[in-house]
Design an enzyme around this catalytic site. Structure first.
Site, short mmCIF file in Angstrom:
data_model
loop_
_atom_site.label_atom_id
_atom_site.label_comp_id
_atom_site.label_asym_id
_atom_site.label_seq_id
_atom_site.Cartn_x
_atom_site.Cartn_y
_atom_site.Cartn_z
N HIS A 184 -2.30 -12.96 -55.17
CA HIS A 184 -1.74 -13.74 -56.28
C HIS A 184 -2.07 -13.09 -57.61
CE1 HIS A 184 -5.72 -15.34 -55.22
NE2 HIS A 184 -5.89 -15.57 -56.52
N MET A 185 -1.13 -13.21 -58.51
CA MET A 185 -1.32 -12.73 -59.89
C MET A 185 -1.45 -13.94 -60.79
SD MET A 185 1.44 -10.56 -62.11
CE MET A 185 1.23 -9.03 -61.20
N HIS A 186 -2.53 -13.95 -61.59
CA HIS A 186 -2.70 -15.02 -62.58
C HIS A 186 -1.95 -14.63 -63.85
CE1 HIS A 186 -6.36 -16.96 -60.64
NE2 HIS A 186 -6.41 -15.76 -60.08
N ASN A 224 -7.44 -10.68 -58.91
CA ASN A 224 -8.81 -10.61 -58.41
C ASN A 224 -8.79 -10.09 -56.97
OD1 ASN A 224 -9.90 -11.74 -60.78
ND2 ASN A 224 -9.50 -13.80 -60.05
N ARG A 257 1.83 -23.70 -61.12
CA ARG A 257 0.69 -23.85 -62.02
C ARG A 257 -0.62 -23.94 -61.24
NH1 ARG A 257 2.69 -24.64 -67.19
NH2 ARG A 257 4.81 -25.49 -67.20
N ASP A 258 -1.64 -23.27 -61.77
CA ASP A 258 -2.98 -23.29 -61.16
C ASP A 258 -3.55 -24.71 -61.23
OD1 ASP A 258 -5.29 -20.83 -60.67
OD2 ASP A 258 -6.00 -22.90 -60.94
N ILE A 259 -4.18 -25.13 -60.15
CA ILE A 259 -4.73 -26.49 -60.07
C ILE A 259 -5.93 -26.66 -61.01
CG2 ILE A 259 -6.47 -26.17 -58.23
CD1 ILE A 259 -5.19 -28.68 -56.88
N GLU A 318 -10.93 -16.07 -54.52
CA GLU A 318 -11.27 -17.24 -53.71
C GLU A 318 -10.25 -17.50 -52.62
OE1 GLU A 318 -11.66 -20.44 -56.48
OE2 GLU A 318 -13.49 -19.62 -57.37
N VAL A 319 -8.98 -17.25 -52.94
CA VAL A 319 -7.90 -17.51 -51.97
C VAL A 319 -7.36 -16.16 -51.50
CG1 VAL A 319 -5.66 -18.60 -51.59
CG2 VAL A 319 -7.32 -19.69 -53.13
#
Ligand code: DGP
Length: 115
Positions: free
Chosen positions: A101-103, A88, A29-31, A96-97
């Site tokens: 990664h896939m959201h 992104n 889970r995204d922070i 940002e990171v």
């Protein structure tokens, strides 16, 4: 090799709310969630960004990431209503990171165009 916060999550050096793990992929889970469901799906290998991907080399991995997203969407009951997958890339893409990664975002109506 790029060292990011996600490398530390993969190595379990810092905690994360992991929802699925395979030999090749970690999902947690995204922070800073932007929707009721907001999960990050990442490869365990170090790929900084989308533009580093090569279709012929990474097709299997990308397919696995999509499979994980679809499986989690079903488990988290957002499959019927729909959801959004976001990758992104770079500064203008809002990345940002710098670990691919896939959201997976769902549980509310998404807007278009994105901000
Ligand atoms: P992006 O902007 O596409 O690079 O998204 C990076 C996402 O990573 C952002 O939504 C916040 C999330 N994030 C950053 N650091 C951490 C962390 O330490 N743990 C978790 N779970 N998520 C993080």
């Amino acid at each position: 090799m790029g060292e990011t916060i996600f490398s530390k999550i993969i190595r379990k050096e810092i905690p994360a709310d992991v929802v699925l793990e395979t030999d090749t992929i970690l999902a947690f889970r995204d922070i800073n969630p932007q929707a009721p469901v907001h999960v990050l799906i990442i490869p365990k290998i170090d790929i900084p960004k989308v533009s580093d991907l090569k279709g012929c080399e990474h097709a299997q991995l990308l397919g696995e990431m999509i499979d994980v997203a679809n499986k989690l969407a079903k488990e988290m009951n957002i499959s019927e209503e729909g959801y959004r997958l976001v990758l992104n890339c770079g500064p203008n893409g809002g990345q940002e990171v710098y670990h691919l990664h896939m959201h997976l975002l769902g549980g509310r109506q998404m807007k278009w165009p994105p901000g």
